[in-house]
Scaffold this motif. Sequence first.
Motif, mmCIF file in Angstrom:
data_model
loop_
_atom_site.group_PDB
_atom_site.id
_atom_site.type_symbol
_atom_site.label_atom_id
_atom_site.label_comp_id
_atom_site.label_asym_id
_atom_site.label_seq_id
_atom_site.Cartn_x
_atom_site.Cartn_y
_atom_site.Cartn_z
ATOM 1 N N ASN A 1 43.945 23.494 55.233
ATOM 2 C CA ASN A 1 45.154 24.153 54.947
ATOM 3 C C ASN A 1 45.882 24.721 55.945
ATOM 4 O OD1 ASN A 1 44.318 23.600 52.164
ATOM 5 N ND2 ASN A 1 43.276 25.550 51.885
ATOM 6 N N ARG B 1 37.906 22.941 53.725
ATOM 7 C CA ARG B 1 39.242 22.814 53.122
ATOM 8 C C ARG B 1 40.188 23.768 53.591
ATOM 9 N NH1 ARG B 1 36.497 24.271 48.013
ATOM 10 N NH2 ARG B 1 37.433 26.280 47.718
ATOM 11 N N SER C 1 40.631 28.552 44.685
ATOM 12 C CA SER C 1 41.115 27.304 43.907
ATOM 13 C C SER C 1 40.252 27.375 42.711
ATOM 14 C CB SER C 1 40.825 26.017 44.821
ATOM 15 O OG SER C 1 39.564 25.954 45.490
ATOM 16 N N THR D 1 42.970 22.066 50.050
ATOM 17 C CA THR D 1 42.631 22.452 48.381
ATOM 18 C C THR D 1 43.135 21.594 47.566
ATOM 19 O OG1 THR D 1 42.592 24.719 49.114
ATOM 20 C CG2 THR D 1 43.053 24.269 46.909
ATOM 21 N N SER E 1 43.066 31.167 53.955
ATOM 22 C CA SER E 1 44.196 31.026 54.809
ATOM 23 C C SER E 1 45.116 32.490 55.140
ATOM 24 C CB SER E 1 45.186 30.176 54.013
ATOM 25 O OG SER E 1 44.510 28.974 53.752
ATOM 26 N N ASP F 1 34.702 25.169 50.888
ATOM 27 C CA ASP F 1 35.723 25.998 51.030
ATOM 28 C C ASP F 1 36.010 26.108 52.365
ATOM 29 O OD1 ASP F 1 37.864 27.893 50.387
ATOM 30 O OD2 ASP F 1 36.557 29.277 49.604
ATOM 31 N N ALA G 1 37.284 31.177 55.534
ATOM 32 C CA ALA G 1 37.446 30.555 54.274
ATOM 33 C C ALA G 1 38.479 31.299 53.534
ATOM 34 C CB ALA G 1 36.321 30.178 53.502
HETATM 35 N N1 ASP Z 1 39.947 29.218 50.592
HETATM 36 C C1 ASP Z 1 41.190 28.649 50.371
HETATM 37 C C2 ASP Z 1 42.515 29.042 51.393
HETATM 38 O O1 ASP Z 1 42.258 30.246 51.735
HETATM 39 C C3 ASP Z 1 41.609 28.385 49.104
HETATM 40 C C4 ASP Z 1 40.645 27.640 48.251
HETATM 41 O O2 ASP Z 1 40.825 26.469 48.380
HETATM 42 O O3 ASP Z 1 39.996 28.302 47.304
HETATM 43 O O4 ASP Z 1 43.137 28.274 52.046
#
Ligand code: ASP
Length: 416
Positions: A400, A396, A364, A319, A282, A393, A280
């Motif tokens: 991402n 998403r 986020s 996100t 990026s 999370d 979770a």
């Molecule tokens: N966890 C997500 C990321 O690292 C960021 C988020 O949407 O909280 O891409």
Amino acid sequence: MKAHTKLLIALISGAGLGLLLHPIADQDWVYALSTHVFSPVGQIFLRLIFMVVVPMVVSALIMGVYELGEGQGLGKVASKTFFYTAVTSLASVLIGVTLVNVLKPGVGMVLPGLSADSAPLDKIKNNAALGKSFSATLVDLVPKNPLEAAVKALDGEMVSLMVFALLFGVGLVFASAHDKRKESIVIAACTEVFNACMKIVEFAMKLAPFAVFALVFNSTIKFGYQLFSSLLFYVLAVVIGLAIQQFVVYSLMLKGIAKRSPLQFFLSIKDVMLYAFATASSNATLPKSLAVAEKELGLPRASSRFVLTVGSTANQNGTALFEGITVLFLAQVYHVDLSLAQQMQVVLLSVMAGIGTAGVPGGSLPLIMILLQQVGIPAEGIGIVLGVDRFLDMCRTTVNVTGDLVIATLVGKKNP
Ligand code: ASP
């Protein structure tokens, strides 16, 4: 024990205890437990995140824009990256906003003390009604005084602070073009500020299991089963939106612009997707993405390094989609009728928030609170969705990271 196992246990036990005590919620000891024990625990967690919002957003945006704008010889890459980031983010937020308007996952969720004719509801409705005209909103996007915008950031001025940070980043690119010393000082300072903020978020995330237990307990004891049946549709809306972005939008872009087989692409990056889902984050997935871009996708190294590194913070389509859906879902829950101009504001803010979100678990959450306040919805509303946040999370973050690799593929494609 793994972090997400802890959160899952916290979620289930908090919800279980809350549901169990729901029928006797008005007894003194239950009320005291909820108000004087669990409520402070949840609030402290939320405040820990709140307090780093201003420095985090400003430093992340300045660095993001600087990295996008800088890079001699990478000017073309930077502008293409910026263009595709804007296009994919906008597409994802529009998908989210459409889904939440069609599926209406928050409609019919009745919050105690907030029923159709209660005083708090009127107050919230008035807040929303105070919403400015579109032209006034546009003018207010540009702050008169960035320090004032920073002070009032948590009371709805965040977007103008973001505009300042974006322009400051652009200014920095031009100002430091002839003097490399300036760039190193400001960017080094931003990096340190950002890293320190991330440490605080990391620390806050350690408290997350307790906070999730407390917040979910306080939600379920008040709301009973309805919260969960309603959240099911919210979760579905987010997951369907993410799936459309991941498999339809990205496939169309890969096929149409890069002339690549989407199936082949997804098979090549399956490890990256799994890693993103598991962590979770990026940022934690970045080393894996860099290796796969080069070895599996055969992308040129210089441009993919640039796109993926910047993208791990600045390009967060999943996100942005999640933020748009969550804000509009909570507006439905709190019976806040958002005008078209306000919905457009949510779209714009979600796109910008996607750029300003840190690539870490839960990155986020602070920005969602800001978005909520911006359109007159109580920021505490985040507590309603926090229980299911880890799962969302993971989903998403996968989108991402895939988005970063899609953009790297489009930017890195050889011109015929
Ligand atoms: N966890 C997500 C990321 O690292 C960021 C988020 O949407 O909280 O891409």
